[in-house]
Motif scaffolding. Structure first.
Motif, mmCIF file in Angstrom:
data_model
loop_
_atom_site.group_PDB
_atom_site.id
_atom_site.type_symbol
_atom_site.label_atom_id
_atom_site.label_comp_id
_atom_site.label_asym_id
_atom_site.label_seq_id
_atom_site.Cartn_x
_atom_site.Cartn_y
_atom_site.Cartn_z
ATOM 1 N N ALA A 142 0.827 -1.214 0.000
ATOM 2 C CA ALA A 142 0.000 0.000 0.000
ATOM 3 C C ALA A 142 0.860 1.262 0.000
ATOM 4 N N LEU A 143 1.917 1.269 0.793
ATOM 5 C CA LEU A 143 2.787 2.445 0.867
ATOM 6 C C LEU A 143 3.560 2.645 -0.441
ATOM 7 N N ARG A 144 4.063 1.553 -1.026
ATOM 8 C CA ARG A 144 4.790 1.650 -2.301
ATOM 9 C C ARG A 144 3.881 2.189 -3.394
ATOM 10 N N GLU A 145 2.689 1.614 -3.501
ATOM 11 C CA GLU A 145 1.756 2.036 -4.542
ATOM 12 C C GLU A 145 1.320 3.495 -4.360
ATOM 13 N N THR A 146 1.131 3.913 -3.111
ATOM 14 C CA THR A 146 0.757 5.305 -2.852
ATOM 15 C C THR A 146 1.870 6.241 -3.314
ATOM 16 N N HIS A 147 3.106 5.876 -3.019
ATOM 17 C CA HIS A 147 4.233 6.694 -3.454
ATOM 18 C C HIS A 147 4.322 6.730 -4.979
ATOM 19 N N GLU A 148 4.146 5.581 -5.621
ATOM 20 C CA GLU A 148 4.221 5.519 -7.081
ATOM 21 C C GLU A 148 3.085 6.298 -7.743
ATOM 22 N N GLU A 149 1.879 6.201 -7.198
ATOM 23 C CA GLU A 149 0.715 6.797 -7.852
ATOM 24 C C GLU A 149 0.575 8.288 -7.596
ATOM 25 N N VAL A 150 0.802 8.726 -6.356
ATOM 26 C CA VAL A 150 0.535 10.136 -6.033
ATOM 27 C C VAL A 150 1.727 10.869 -5.429
ATOM 28 N N GLY A 151 2.849 10.165 -5.242
ATOM 29 C CA GLY A 151 4.069 10.824 -4.807
ATOM 30 C C GLY A 151 4.204 11.077 -3.321
#
Length: 197
Positions: free
Chosen positions: A88-97
């Motif tokens: 969840a944290l990786r995807e959040t960083h990838e998607e919205v920075g």
């Protein structure tokens, strides 16, 4: 539901999540879909002094699945992820920075099974205002926030029949401020609402 002010939100939220009774849910009433893939999303609660909000994304229109839909940042588990919180944290960083260092993880809800054959773990996290957004235009068309007290009000949700991937079932819809939240995202909001009762 009466929510505490932003200064008291973290201990209140932690207390509620620690004592919540977790029940799986899903697009087909919570039944497990065969061959479902593990995935995780972040339910990002933003603690503004004027009232807490939930941050959502609108998926890019060109995507092959769920194009244009309102969602939480998240995606499929990958082998390099330590666990589903890391997903969840990786995807959040990838998607919205949003940097994982800006997110305080409060806990996870029960799994949510989707029509698209994912078994999603919703991760609840809080953010203080002032974080930087850098949306990935390949995945995200928009990032916006809706009031937490609105999206946790189960009376605002409407249950409708939908058909996807050749399967029919009921799902929930929430309309507010020109936005329509439905499907798995709406279902996970209702799971969060039940956890915080």
């Amino acid at each position: 539901m009466i929510l505490p002010n932003s200064g008291l939100m973290i201990p209140w939220l932690q207390s509620k999540l620690d004592t919540a009774r977790y029940v799986t849910a899903g697009d087909l009433g919570g039944e497990m879909v065969a061959d479902s893939r593990k995935a995780a999303v972040l339910i990002p609660l933003v603690l503004h002094s004027s009232g807490s909000t939930v941050l959502f994304t609108e998926r890019a229109a060109h995507l092959s699945t769920h194009a244009g839909q309102v969602s939480f940042p998240g995606g499929a588990y990958e082998v390099q992820d330590l666990d589903l919180v890391a997903t969840a944290l990786r995807e959040t960083h990838e998607e919205v920075g949003i940097s994982p260092a800006r997110i305080k993880v409060m806990g996870c809800l029960a799994e949510y099974f989707t029509f698209s054959r994912f078994r999603v773990t919703p991760v609840v996290g809080v953010l203080q205002p002032g974080f930087e957004l850098v949306p990935d235009s390949n995945e995200v068309a928009d990032v916006f926030e809706l009031p937490l007290d609105v999206v946790l009000d189960s009376r605002r949700f409407e249950r409708k029949m939908v058909e996807r991937n050749g399967q029919r079932g009921f799902t929930y819809f929430l309309e507010y401020d020109g936005r329509v939240v439905w499907g798995a995202t709406a279902g996970m909001l209702l799971m969060l609402a039940k956890s915080l009762e």
